[in-house]
Design a protein around this motif. Structure first.
Motif, short mmCIF file in Angstrom:
data_model
loop_
_atom_site.label_atom_id
_atom_site.label_comp_id
_atom_site.label_asym_id
_atom_site.label_seq_id
_atom_site.Cartn_x
_atom_site.Cartn_y
_atom_site.Cartn_z
N ALA A 213 -101.65 -29.07 -1.58
CA ALA A 213 -100.77 -30.08 -0.87
C ALA A 213 -101.71 -31.03 0.20
N ASP A 214 -101.44 -32.39 0.43
CA ASP A 214 -102.05 -33.47 0.92
C ASP A 214 -101.30 -33.26 2.39
N ARG A 215 -99.96 -33.28 2.49
CA ARG A 215 -99.30 -32.98 3.76
C ARG A 215 -98.11 -31.77 3.80
N VAL A 216 -97.78 -31.51 4.81
CA VAL A 216 -96.91 -30.13 4.96
C VAL A 216 -95.60 -30.51 5.72
N ALA A 217 -94.51 -30.88 5.44
CA ALA A 217 -93.44 -30.80 6.13
C ALA A 217 -92.86 -29.61 6.35
N VAL A 218 -92.53 -29.51 7.89
CA VAL A 218 -91.84 -28.04 7.91
C VAL A 218 -90.24 -28.16 8.65
N LEU A 219 -89.70 -27.52 7.79
CA LEU A 219 -88.03 -27.47 8.11
C LEU A 219 -87.80 -26.02 9.02
N ARG A 220 -87.15 -26.52 10.01
CA ARG A 220 -86.45 -25.05 10.65
C ARG A 220 -85.22 -25.22 11.30
N LEU A 221 -84.29 -24.42 10.57
CA LEU A 221 -82.91 -24.65 10.81
C LEU A 221 -82.08 -25.93 10.41
N GLY A 222 -82.72 -26.25 9.40
CA GLY A 222 -82.11 -27.64 8.82
C GLY A 222 -82.82 -28.95 9.53
N THR A 243 -91.81 -20.58 12.05
CA THR A 243 -91.24 -19.53 13.08
C THR A 243 -90.44 -19.84 14.30
N GLY A 244 -90.86 -21.05 14.68
CA GLY A 244 -90.19 -21.88 15.85
C GLY A 244 -90.92 -21.44 17.09
#
Length: 262
Positions: A213-222, A243-244
């Motif tokens: 990957a070049d970038r990483v987007a993190v989703l948490r609880l939508g 994990t928050g």
């Protein structure tokens, strides 16, 4: 116009999606550019697969703006996304096990000559496409049910690439692969990126993400919980966002508004 100054292939601003009382996506901002791999990570239920379905037009967004190459678009049906140049490979692959590789690639779009199926041309195009990918599929005339998991994944990707997309969406593609198969698959992803494709890559495997990957987007609880440079951000930093333990959502949105001059 240089790639750096060109608008992103795809941009989501404030996108939201609910299923009854369940808010699967809330105020999602995301950009994917040509020639980059954007990974999306998050715990189960974070909204990753819903995000793919929104972009693919399977589950239309209820709020927000989606732009394609700088122009606002409505993605309310899969055909809308496909017509723009977006192809999707879902986790279940959606292959017909009883058909051979050629039959799966051209299912619903068979080539005809003088009113008859042009098996020779479909076979030629299938072989030419498979030969450009890193994982060999030796026999394109065997039922896909007989293929190992990595070759089945390649068949699904080849079918998506047959449309010559600009953006490829991959939902957990390495989940059923062993280490050797995964390494070959990641080499293929790098090759597709080098050809200029934008790739959205959903995975739970941190090693895969850091490798390709070049970038990483993190989703948490939508919700957004940070976008990281995959080459410089530590695994601990990304895991904390998943994990928050850390909350990057407010800072991320403020940074984007500053970059946009807002």
């Amino acid at each position: 116009m240089s790639q750096a100054s060109a608008p992103p292939l795809l941009a989501l601003r404030g996108v939201a999606k609910s299923f009854g009382a369940v808010r699967a996506l809330v105020d999602i901002d995301l950009e994917i550019r040509a020639g980059e791999v954007m990974a999306v990570m998050g715990d189960s239920g974070a909204g990753k697969s819903t995000l793919v379905k929104v972009i693919a037009g399977v589950e239309p967004a209820q709020e927000g703006v989606i732009s394609w190459k700088g122009r606002a678009v409505q993605l309310t049906r899969p055909q809308h996304s496909q017509n723009l140049g977006i192809s999707t490979v879902y986790q279940n692959l959606s292959l017909c096990d009883n058909l051979d590789v050629v039959g799966n690639l051209f299912l619903g779009g068979e080539l005809r000559r003088f009113g008859l199926l042009d098996e020779m041309e479909m076979g030629r195009r299938t072989r030419a496409l498979l030969d450009t990918l890193s994982i060999p599929v030796p026999d394109a005339r065997v039922p896909v049910a007989s293929l190992p998991s990595d070759q089945r994944q390649i068949v699904a990707i080849a079918r998506a690439l047959l449309r010559e997309p600009d953006l490829l969406l991959l939902d957990k593609p390495t989940q059923a692969m062993n280490a050797r198969q995964t390494n070959k698959f990641l080499d293929m992803i790098e090759g597709l990126r080098d050809r200029g494709l934008g790739i959205l890559f959903i995975s739970h495997a941190m090693g895969d993400i850091k490798a390709v990957a070049d970038r990483v987007a993190v989703l948490r609880l939508g919700r957004n919980n940070g976008v990281f440079n995959a080459h410089t951000a530590s695994q601990e930093m990304i895991t904390s966002a998943i994990t928050g333990a850390t909350d990057h959502a407010v800072a991320h949105r403020a940074s984007e508004r500053k970059d946009d001059g807002l």
